[in-house]
Design an enzyme around this catalytic site. Structure first.
Site, PDB file in Angstrom:
ATOM      1  N   LEU A   1       0.755  -1.289  -0.031  1.00 39.92           N
ATOM      2  CA  LEU A   1      -0.074  -0.038   0.157  1.00 39.92           C
ATOM      3  C   LEU A   1       0.845   1.166   0.099  1.00 39.92           C
ATOM      4  CD1 LEU A   1      -2.810  -0.966   2.679  1.00 39.92           C
ATOM      5  CD2 LEU A   1      -3.014  -1.001   0.317  1.00 39.92           C
ATOM      6  N   ASP A   2       0.587   2.342  -0.545  1.00 37.72           N
ATOM      7  CA  ASP A   2       1.234   3.578  -0.643  1.00 37.72           C
ATOM      8  C   ASP A   2       1.284   3.995   0.944  1.00 37.72           C
ATOM      9  OD1 ASP A   2       1.318   3.471  -3.457  1.00 37.72           O
ATOM     10  OD2 ASP A   2      -0.367   5.030  -3.383  1.00 37.72           O
ATOM     11  N   ARG A   3       2.419   4.824   0.971  1.00 30.38           N
ATOM     12  CA  ARG A   3       2.614   5.455   2.439  1.00 30.38           C
ATOM     13  C   ARG A   3       1.550   5.876   3.065  1.00 30.38           C
ATOM     14  NH1 ARG A   3       8.025   8.177   3.568  1.00 30.38           N
ATOM     15  NH2 ARG A   3       8.213   8.407   5.733  1.00 30.38           N
TER      16      ARG A   3
ATOM     17  N   ARG B   1      -6.353   6.425  -7.699  1.00 36.11           N
ATOM     18  CA  ARG B   1      -5.816   7.719  -7.815  1.00 36.11           C
ATOM     19  C   ARG B   1      -6.000   8.518  -9.157  1.00 36.11           C
ATOM     20  NH1 ARG B   1      -0.402   7.680  -4.642  1.00 36.11           N
ATOM     21  NH2 ARG B   1      -0.619  10.003  -4.647  1.00 36.11           N
TER      22      ARG B   1
END
Length: 480
Positions: free
Chosen positions: A283-285, A387
């Site tokens: 997962l993204d930060r 996104r």
């Protein structure tokens, strides 16, 4: 070699004999004789060894360091014929830095942890280097008492690197400058001179040739932790094969770049040392929510295969707070995703004709003044897919500094931190994206349905609070 007369009336209540030990230079051993006992010290790059007759060596205390010679006091209060039960015990875990060696029985004597193996050193090492070497040798099972100052380095936050056999023979400064591309050789040499890099627990020279299994400890700011690790993420599910957590926002899934940062994989490996913990996905930060880790190779392959092939058992659902009031109840977006050529941000993706097929189904759950809560169901797994698709339909995620923004927002945030311009454009300190639900097939057969509650910052906005950006923080690192 020199023998010093016995000193009667020692502080321990028994006779005390003082011997002078010659500290050998380079690889030449220094030897001192104390009555019938031989003490052998090897300097240079060899291990240090002490051999005393157990009946006479109760403990060893170092009194005064000099350049090549040291005074060693041997207290002879131990009975000459110890009972059969007084046997030396060195546990198998003594190879570890935190292992202890004790003698049974040992009344009124405190055992201290072993440090890693010692090396002989240069003139400037003094007592500290010698004591580390002597403490790592097994002695006779009797504890060595050291001042606390010699063990303070282990308590400071630091980064550990283990030297692989492939890097044996490298110079210390050359290895570090190659290992960290942003760390110049000159800067590495300065850090070594300041004592911020230790080899096997000791200061070293930049020209030191590394050996296999050497342990490097780095204390340099930026390349070492600047504080204690964060709390472990909450565990949503765990068994012998899988470990599922609720990843908090702001925590990397895996370290990225040269700069040190705590990450999920490192924290969970330390928390489960007996298992082979691996990431099944990332997962993204700034993205929070359900994250799956495996405990064995077969389970890892099983989960990754489901994610890659989009198995019928797999279903991933996210929640996102987006900008604007959406004018639809459900929207099916099918748009290919690929690299963008009109941007200075390397990680930025976009909808392009040459991209890979991607599909996301959005459902509006709540509408607020200026923002909406949207459910996102993934049918493909492209990088930054949610996104990119939300930007494509005109409703970028609240707090996103890359998508739905000019390049200047991310570049200024990365270089200068939360400037007034960044705060005004982003409107929230992080992208409001949460991995809400995940359904997959367990490696042993049954289906798993996992759900992670919204983090506090998103829940407050969902409950009606206006999106706010707290006080500015320090300059963050690049996103993963």
């Amino acid at each position: 070699m020199r023998r010093v007369p016995a000193n009667r009336g020692g502080g321990d209540g028994g006779p005390r004999r003082v011997v002078r030990i010659s500290w050998g230079r380079a690889n030449r051993p220094g030897v001192a004789l104390d009555g019938h006992n031989a003490t052998t010290l090897r300097a240079g790059r060899d291990h240090c060894r002490l051999r005393f007759r157990r009946s006479q060596a109760r403990r060893i205390s170092w009194v005064q360091p000099t350049t090549h010679k040291m005074w060693c006091t041997v207290s002879q209060t131990q009975p000459r014929n110890p009972s059969p039960g007084a046997q030396s015990i060195v546990p198998a875990a003594a190879k570890d830095n935190h292992a202890t060696a004790t003698t049974k029985p040992m009344s009124k004597v405190r055992a201290v942890p072993f440090l890693e193996r010692g090396r002989g050193g240069s003139r400037g090492d003094g007592l500290g280097g010698a004591m580390r070497g002597l403490q790592s040798s097994r002695l006779t099972g009797y504890p060595v008492h050291l001042p606390e100052s010699f063990m303070s380095d282990a308590d400071r936050p630091h980064r550990v690197l283990n030297i692989a056999p492939d890097h044996a023979g490298w110079r210390l400064d050359a290895y570090l400058s190659a290992r960290f591309s942003s760390w110049s050789r000159t800067a590495v040499q300065k850090a070594i001179k300041r004592g911020e890099i230790l080899v096997d627990g000791r200061r070293a020279k930049a020209s030191l040739k590394l050996e296999a299994l050497d342990v490097l400890r780095i204390y340099t700011k930026g390349y070492a932790p600047d504080g204690p690790p964060p709390p472990l993420p909450p565990v949503l599910y765990e068994d012998d094969r899988l470990l599922v957590i609720n990843k908090p926002p702001g925590l990397l899934a895996h370290p990225a770049g040269d700069r040190f940062a705590y990450a999920v994989i490192g924290l969970m490996k330390e928390a489960r040392p007996s298992c082979r913990v691996d990431l099944c996905h990332r997962l993204d930060r700034d993205t929070s929510g359900v994250m799956v880790l495996s405990k064995d190779l077969e389970a890892n392959t099983h989960i990754k295969t489901q994610l890659r092939e989009r198995s019928a058992h797999l279903q991933k659902t996210y929640l996102a707070l987006v900008r604007g009031d959406v004018d639809w109840t459900e929207r099916d977006v099918r748009a290919p995703i690929g690299d963008r050529q009109d941007t200075e941000i390397r990680l930025r993706r976009g909808v392009t004709d040459e991209g890979l097929p991607a599909r996301t189904v959005f459902s509006a759950l709540q509408k607020h003044s200026g923002h909406s809560l949207v459910q996102c169901a993934l049918h493909t797994g492209r990088t930054h897919q949610i996104r990119v698709h939300l930007e494509h339909i005109g409703h970028p995620i609240l707090g996103d500094k890359v998508y739905g923004q000019p390049d200047r927002v991310f570049l200024e945030w990365h270089e200068q931190g939360a400037t007034p311009f960044v705060r005004a454009r982003a409107g929230f300190p992080r992208q409001c994206l949460h991995a809400w639900k995940l359904r997959l097939q367990h490696p042993d057969g049954p289906a798993l349905e996992l759900e992670a509650p919204l983090p506090r910052d998103m829940q407050q906005v969902v409950d009606g609070a206006l999106p706010v950006w707290p006080a500015p923080s320090s300059t963050p690192e690049a996103e993963s």
